[in-house]
Scaffold this active site. Sequence first.
Site, PDB file in Angstrom:
ATOM      1  N   TYR A 109      -7.602 -11.050  -6.113  1.00  0.00           N
ATOM      2  CA  TYR A 109      -8.953 -10.499  -6.127  1.00  0.00           C
ATOM      3  C   TYR A 109      -9.002  -9.651  -7.394  1.00  0.00           C
ATOM      4  O   TYR A 109      -8.114  -8.817  -7.611  1.00  0.00           O
ATOM      5  CB  TYR A 109      -9.239  -9.592  -4.929  1.00  0.00           C
ATOM      6  CG  TYR A 109      -8.969 -10.171  -3.567  1.00  0.00           C
ATOM      7  CD1 TYR A 109      -9.260 -11.498  -3.268  1.00  0.00           C
ATOM      8  CD2 TYR A 109      -8.445  -9.367  -2.558  1.00  0.00           C
ATOM      9  CE1 TYR A 109      -9.019 -12.011  -2.004  1.00  0.00           C
ATOM     10  CE2 TYR A 109      -8.205  -9.865  -1.292  1.00  0.00           C
ATOM     11  CZ  TYR A 109      -8.487 -11.192  -1.018  1.00  0.00           C
ATOM     12  OH  TYR A 109      -8.244 -11.693   0.230  1.00  0.00           O
ATOM     13  N   CYS A 112      -8.673  -5.874  -6.847  1.00  0.00           N
ATOM     14  CA  CYS A 112      -7.528  -5.401  -6.061  1.00  0.00           C
ATOM     15  C   CYS A 112      -6.570  -4.644  -6.977  1.00  0.00           C
ATOM     16  O   CYS A 112      -6.123  -5.193  -7.985  1.00  0.00           O
ATOM     17  CB  CYS A 112      -6.829  -6.597  -5.407  1.00  0.00           C
ATOM     18  SG  CYS A 112      -5.149  -6.269  -4.853  1.00  0.00           S
ATOM     19  N   PHE A 114      -3.436  -3.890  -6.594  1.00  0.00           N
ATOM     20  CA  PHE A 114      -2.116  -4.524  -6.653  1.00  0.00           C
ATOM     21  C   PHE A 114      -2.138  -5.742  -7.585  1.00  0.00           C
ATOM     22  O   PHE A 114      -1.179  -5.976  -8.334  1.00  0.00           O
ATOM     23  CB  PHE A 114      -1.656  -4.927  -5.251  1.00  0.00           C
ATOM     24  CG  PHE A 114      -1.491  -3.758  -4.325  1.00  0.00           C
ATOM     25  CD1 PHE A 114      -0.404  -2.906  -4.446  1.00  0.00           C
ATOM     26  CD2 PHE A 114      -2.422  -3.498  -3.334  1.00  0.00           C
ATOM     27  CE1 PHE A 114      -0.240  -1.817  -3.600  1.00  0.00           C
ATOM     28  CE2 PHE A 114      -2.271  -2.422  -2.484  1.00  0.00           C
ATOM     29  CZ  PHE A 114      -1.182  -1.570  -2.617  1.00  0.00           C
ATOM     30  N   CYS A 115      -3.234  -6.493  -7.551  1.00  0.00           N
ATOM     31  CA  CYS A 115      -3.385  -7.627  -8.474  1.00  0.00           C
ATOM     32  C   CYS A 115      -3.517  -7.134  -9.908  1.00  0.00           C
ATOM     33  O   CYS A 115      -2.969  -7.737 -10.841  1.00  0.00           O
ATOM     34  CB  CYS A 115      -4.603  -8.462  -8.101  1.00  0.00           C
ATOM     35  SG  CYS A 115      -4.553  -9.144  -6.422  1.00  0.00           S
TER      36      CYS A 115
END
Length: 396
Positions: A109, A112, A114-115
């Site tokens: 995403y 996101c 973390f991404c």
Amino acid sequence: MAAACTRTLCKVGRSIWESPAARRPGTVSYLVGNVSSRGFRRAYGTGVYPSELLSSLRTGAGGRVLGCAVLLGGGLGLYHTVKFRVQQLLAEEETKVSGGGLKLTLYQYKTCPFCSKVRAFLDYHGLPYEIVEVNPVMRKEIKWSVYRKVPILMVDGDVVRLLKRFQNTGVSSPQIKQLNDSSVIISSIQTYLINKERSLSEILHCYPEMKSVNERGKEVTEYSNKYWVMLGETEITDIYPEKGMQKEEMKWRQWADDWLVHLISPNVYRTTGEALASFDYIVREGKFGTFEGFFAKYVGAAAMFLIAKRLKSRHNLQDDVRQDLYNAVNDWVAAIGKKRKFMGGDQPNLADLAVFGVLRVMEGLQAFDDMMDNTKVKYWYRRMERASLNHEGRQD
């Protein structure tokens, strides 16, 4: 090299065979004549043959000699043309082996954190990758995966081979590896780029998967050692020349995951107006259908405004959650200190990339502007932007 030459010759042969000229009668004479024509054009600086030369080719011994010369010149021209094309294709193959053809696929995403951490790492190191934006409602793009969260990084057989450019041995057969969890992805690829003796499969065994049930009764998946870069003593000394640098890096990477990430949602959904602006950005940048986008923008914004209040309570945040964000960011800047450009010194380390990746998802939102105006993070953040944009961690 022999295999590369064979592939290259096949490509040259195929390109000649599939050319329009190759399908017409007199192909060989056409090709030789074409090359010789180019050769004479270079010699005479014109696109036409002198009439005297053409007439001399038709008669007499001189004609036979000149005819042989033309054929010889044509043959040499064809040889040099093929040789040049072979060298060109070999150069393309070498470029792929040296890193230009990396095939990493990131399922994500865009908003996101973390991404964003993984993208920051890949961008800084100049590792090419493809993005598959996952629909956060249906998630059909990752329905093939038992692991149902993002980011997921797929590493195919070519990448396993190409990353071996730092090693003396190749990979005997194509492999496809699925890497889960942002910190595991970063640690394992970083280890792979540095360690010249271990395969990716061996490295992944150092990060075993563990399943457990959290305090809310939900099954969660965690990974052991995920903040460790698995290196030998010599490599550790090269990468972390000062005592305590590796532990400091690990500490702040974990801090980014366990604390900084949890400040994002309460801040970007702090008010109803900010929640609506955040979901407008999410819908615009994400992968939503028309109805899903409308639903997400208005219903999602309202839901996340309420969830942000619960998150504030769960993580014991202040009533003004901006203050927690400001304090966290200033703690980070203080830890870097005035004598270092980055936590890693003159170049970013994995902690720098993690913190930058997390904070970056707020860009364009009120929370980001407030953070830049009310903390000391601006100069570090701008340096990180340049380092990422310029791929300053690329290994030649």
